[in-house]
Design a protein around this motif. Sequence first.
Motif, PDB file in Angstrom:
ATOM      1  N   MET A   1       0.842  -1.185   0.000  1.00  0.00           N
ATOM      2  CA  MET A   1       0.000   0.000   0.000  1.00  0.00           C
ATOM      3  C   MET A   1       0.882   1.241   0.000  1.00  0.00           C
ATOM      4  O   MET A   1       1.342   1.672   1.034  1.00  0.00           O
ATOM      5  CB  MET A   1      -0.887   0.023   1.231  1.00  0.00           C
ATOM      6  CG  MET A   1      -1.990  -0.950   1.223  1.00  0.00           C
ATOM      7  SD  MET A   1      -3.055  -0.551   2.607  1.00  0.00           S
ATOM      8  CE  MET A   1      -3.595  -2.154   2.999  1.00  0.00           C
ATOM      9  N   ARG A   2       1.112   1.756  -1.156  1.00  0.00           N
ATOM     10  CA  ARG A   2       1.910   2.978  -1.284  1.00  0.00           C
ATOM     11  C   ARG A   2       0.956   4.093  -1.692  1.00  0.00           C
ATOM     12  O   ARG A   2       0.719   4.312  -2.870  1.00  0.00           O
ATOM     13  CB  ARG A   2       3.012   2.782  -2.295  1.00  0.00           C
ATOM     14  CG  ARG A   2       3.984   1.678  -1.868  1.00  0.00           C
ATOM     15  CD  ARG A   2       5.077   1.519  -2.841  1.00  0.00           C
ATOM     16  NE  ARG A   2       5.990   2.664  -2.665  1.00  0.00           N
ATOM     17  CZ  ARG A   2       7.035   2.881  -3.398  1.00  0.00           C
ATOM     18  NH1 ARG A   2       7.339   2.079  -4.377  1.00  0.00           N
ATOM     19  NH2 ARG A   2       7.795   3.931  -3.185  1.00  0.00           N
ATOM     20  N   VAL A   3       0.407   4.771  -0.721  1.00  0.00           N
ATOM     21  CA  VAL A   3      -0.579   5.825  -0.941  1.00  0.00           C
ATOM     22  C   VAL A   3       0.007   7.146  -0.462  1.00  0.00           C
ATOM     23  O   VAL A   3       0.440   7.242   0.682  1.00  0.00           O
ATOM     24  CB  VAL A   3      -1.888   5.515  -0.172  1.00  0.00           C
ATOM     25  CG1 VAL A   3      -2.905   6.606  -0.370  1.00  0.00           C
ATOM     26  CG2 VAL A   3      -2.448   4.167  -0.601  1.00  0.00           C
ATOM     27  N   PRO A   4       0.023   8.176  -1.317  1.00  0.00           N
ATOM     28  CA  PRO A   4       0.516   9.481  -0.868  1.00  0.00           C
ATOM     29  C   PRO A   4      -0.321  10.015   0.297  1.00  0.00           C
ATOM     30  O   PRO A   4      -1.524   9.771   0.362  1.00  0.00           O
ATOM     31  CB  PRO A   4       0.353  10.372  -2.101  1.00  0.00           C
ATOM     32  CG  PRO A   4       0.255   9.444  -3.252  1.00  0.00           C
ATOM     33  CD  PRO A   4      -0.370   8.188  -2.717  1.00  0.00           C
ATOM     34  N   ARG A   5       0.293  10.728   1.201  1.00  0.00           N
ATOM     35  CA  ARG A   5      -0.386  11.243   2.396  1.00  0.00           C
ATOM     36  C   ARG A   5      -1.605  12.086   2.050  1.00  0.00           C
ATOM     37  O   ARG A   5      -2.598  12.067   2.764  1.00  0.00           O
ATOM     38  CB  ARG A   5       0.594  12.070   3.238  1.00  0.00           C
ATOM     39  CG  ARG A   5      -0.005  12.632   4.500  1.00  0.00           C
ATOM     40  CD  ARG A   5       0.645  12.045   5.697  1.00  0.00           C
ATOM     41  NE  ARG A   5       0.080  12.606   6.904  1.00  0.00           N
ATOM     42  CZ  ARG A   5      -0.348  11.874   7.893  1.00  0.00           C
ATOM     43  NH1 ARG A   5      -0.258  10.569   7.846  1.00  0.00           N
ATOM     44  NH2 ARG A   5      -0.843  12.417   8.972  1.00  0.00           N
ATOM     45  N   LYS A   6      -1.576  12.809   0.950  1.00  0.00           N
ATOM     46  CA  LYS A   6      -2.683  13.690   0.586  1.00  0.00           C
ATOM     47  C   LYS A   6      -3.761  13.006  -0.262  1.00  0.00           C
ATOM     48  O   LYS A   6      -4.706  13.656  -0.690  1.00  0.00           O
ATOM     49  CB  LYS A   6      -2.159  14.913  -0.151  1.00  0.00           C
ATOM     50  CG  LYS A   6      -1.320  15.808   0.735  1.00  0.00           C
ATOM     51  CD  LYS A   6      -0.881  17.047   0.004  1.00  0.00           C
ATOM     52  CE  LYS A   6      -0.070  17.933   0.944  1.00  0.00           C
ATOM     53  NZ  LYS A   6       0.285  19.195   0.301  1.00  0.00           N
ATOM     54  N   HIS A   7      -3.657  11.695  -0.479  1.00  0.00           N
ATOM     55  CA  HIS A   7      -4.623  10.983  -1.326  1.00  0.00           C
ATOM     56  C   HIS A   7      -6.005  10.934  -0.677  1.00  0.00           C
ATOM     57  O   HIS A   7      -6.136  10.650   0.513  1.00  0.00           O
ATOM     58  CB  HIS A   7      -4.150   9.565  -1.607  1.00  0.00           C
ATOM     59  CG  HIS A   7      -5.061   8.814  -2.511  1.00  0.00           C
ATOM     60  ND1 HIS A   7      -5.082   9.002  -3.866  1.00  0.00           N
ATOM     61  CD2 HIS A   7      -6.019   7.899  -2.247  1.00  0.00           C
ATOM     62  CE1 HIS A   7      -5.998   8.221  -4.406  1.00  0.00           C
ATOM     63  NE2 HIS A   7      -6.574   7.541  -3.438  1.00  0.00           N
ATOM     64  N   ILE A   8      -7.032  11.215  -1.474  1.00  0.00           N
ATOM     65  CA  ILE A   8      -8.422  11.200  -1.000  1.00  0.00           C
ATOM     66  C   ILE A   8      -9.221  10.270  -1.903  1.00  0.00           C
ATOM     67  O   ILE A   8      -9.092  10.316  -3.125  1.00  0.00           O
ATOM     68  CB  ILE A   8      -9.033  12.609  -1.018  1.00  0.00           C
ATOM     69  CG1 ILE A   8      -8.299  13.512  -0.022  1.00  0.00           C
ATOM     70  CG2 ILE A   8     -10.524  12.567  -0.711  1.00  0.00           C
ATOM     71  CD1 ILE A   8      -8.724  14.963  -0.087  1.00  0.00           C
ATOM     72  N   GLU A   9     -10.050   9.423  -1.316  1.00  0.00           N
ATOM     73  CA  GLU A   9     -10.946   8.530  -2.049  1.00  0.00           C
ATOM     74  C   GLU A   9     -12.369   9.028  -1.890  1.00  0.00           C
ATOM     75  O   GLU A   9     -12.780   9.405  -0.789  1.00  0.00           O
ATOM     76  CB  GLU A   9     -10.881   7.103  -1.501  1.00  0.00           C
ATOM     77  CG  GLU A   9      -9.664   6.331  -1.918  1.00  0.00           C
ATOM     78  CD  GLU A   9      -9.661   5.950  -3.383  1.00  0.00           C
ATOM     79  OE1 GLU A   9     -10.720   5.590  -3.920  1.00  0.00           O
ATOM     80  OE2 GLU A   9      -8.585   6.021  -3.992  1.00  0.00           O
ATOM     81  N   GLN A  10     -13.123   9.011  -2.976  1.00  0.00           N
ATOM     82  CA  GLN A  10     -14.547   9.341  -2.912  1.00  0.00           C
ATOM     83  C   GLN A  10     -15.310   8.038  -3.105  1.00  0.00           C
ATOM     84  O   GLN A  10     -15.191   7.401  -4.151  1.00  0.00           O
ATOM     85  CB  GLN A  10     -14.906  10.370  -3.962  1.00  0.00           C
ATOM     86  CG  GLN A  10     -14.263  11.708  -3.679  1.00  0.00           C
ATOM     87  CD  GLN A  10     -14.792  12.804  -4.574  1.00  0.00           C
ATOM     88  OE1 GLN A  10     -15.741  12.619  -5.312  1.00  0.00           O
ATOM     89  NE2 GLN A  10     -14.183  13.959  -4.492  1.00  0.00           N
ATOM     90  N   LEU A  11     -16.075   7.646  -2.096  1.00  0.00           N
ATOM     91  CA  LEU A  11     -16.821   6.400  -2.130  1.00  0.00           C
ATOM     92  C   LEU A  11     -18.262   6.655  -2.538  1.00  0.00           C
ATOM     93  O   LEU A  11     -18.832   7.691  -2.215  1.00  0.00           O
ATOM     94  CB  LEU A  11     -16.778   5.729  -0.763  1.00  0.00           C
ATOM     95  CG  LEU A  11     -15.380   5.452  -0.211  1.00  0.00           C
ATOM     96  CD1 LEU A  11     -15.481   4.817   1.167  1.00  0.00           C
ATOM     97  CD2 LEU A  11     -14.591   4.568  -1.150  1.00  0.00           C
ATOM     98  N   LYS A  12     -18.837   5.675  -3.218  1.00  0.00           N
ATOM     99  CA  LYS A  12     -20.225   5.786  -3.662  1.00  0.00           C
ATOM    100  C   LYS A  12     -21.174   5.818  -2.465  1.00  0.00           C
ATOM    101  O   LYS A  12     -20.841   5.362  -1.375  1.00  0.00           O
ATOM    102  CB  LYS A  12     -20.582   4.591  -4.545  1.00  0.00           C
ATOM    103  CG  LYS A  12     -19.776   4.506  -5.807  1.00  0.00           C
ATOM    104  CD  LYS A  12     -20.149   3.257  -6.564  1.00  0.00           C
ATOM    105  CE  LYS A  12     -19.238   3.076  -7.766  1.00  0.00           C
ATOM    106  NZ  LYS A  12     -19.493   1.819  -8.452  1.00  0.00           N
ATOM    107  N   ALA A  13     -22.371   6.308  -2.711  1.00  0.00           N
ATOM    108  CA  ALA A  13     -23.405   6.346  -1.671  1.00  0.00           C
ATOM    109  C   ALA A  13     -23.639   4.939  -1.137  1.00  0.00           C
ATOM    110  O   ALA A  13     -23.711   3.982  -1.895  1.00  0.00           O
ATOM    111  CB  ALA A  13     -24.702   6.914  -2.240  1.00  0.00           C
ATOM    112  N   GLY A  14     -23.733   4.830   0.169  1.00  0.00           N
ATOM    113  CA  GLY A  14     -23.997   3.547   0.810  1.00  0.00           C
ATOM    114  C   GLY A  14     -22.771   2.665   0.980  1.00  0.00           C
ATOM    115  O   GLY A  14     -22.876   1.563   1.488  1.00  0.00           O
ATOM    116  N   ALA A  15     -21.592   3.126   0.558  1.00  0.00           N
ATOM    117  CA  ALA A  15     -20.379   2.314   0.669  1.00  0.00           C
ATOM    118  C   ALA A  15     -19.937   2.155   2.116  1.00  0.00           C
ATOM    119  O   ALA A  15     -19.303   1.181   2.463  1.00  0.00           O
ATOM    120  CB  ALA A  15     -19.253   2.914  -0.164  1.00  0.00           C
ATOM    121  N   LEU A  16     -20.258   3.121   2.945  1.00  0.00           N
ATOM    122  CA  LEU A  16     -19.895   3.053   4.355  1.00  0.00           C
ATOM    123  C   LEU A  16     -21.164   2.908   5.184  1.00  0.00           C
ATOM    124  O   LEU A  16     -22.035   3.770   5.138  1.00  0.00           O
ATOM    125  CB  LEU A  16     -19.166   4.332   4.799  1.00  0.00           C
ATOM    126  CG  LEU A  16     -17.809   4.598   4.193  1.00  0.00           C
ATOM    127  CD1 LEU A  16     -17.278   5.936   4.667  1.00  0.00           C
ATOM    128  CD2 LEU A  16     -16.840   3.512   4.554  1.00  0.00           C
TER     129      LEU A  16
END
Length: 60
Positions: free
Chosen positions: A1-16
């Motif tokens: 998992m090499r993710v930049p510190r500023k990376h943002i994910e947008q999840l679909k409605a109902g994903a959480l």
Amino acid sequence: MRVPRKHIEQLKAGALSGRQDGADGPAVVKLGTWLGNARNRAAKLPEQRRADLDELGMRW
């Protein structure tokens, strides 16, 4: 998992489920920040959480 510190994910409605704000719409997750914090607190994470992250390929 090499993710930049500023990376943002947008999840679909109902994903959480069980969101703290009670919203059902799309969610924004600061994944890079979350991973960085998990790495910094690795010693305090429950053993099962560490094992789960290891299985996903977590870079400590």
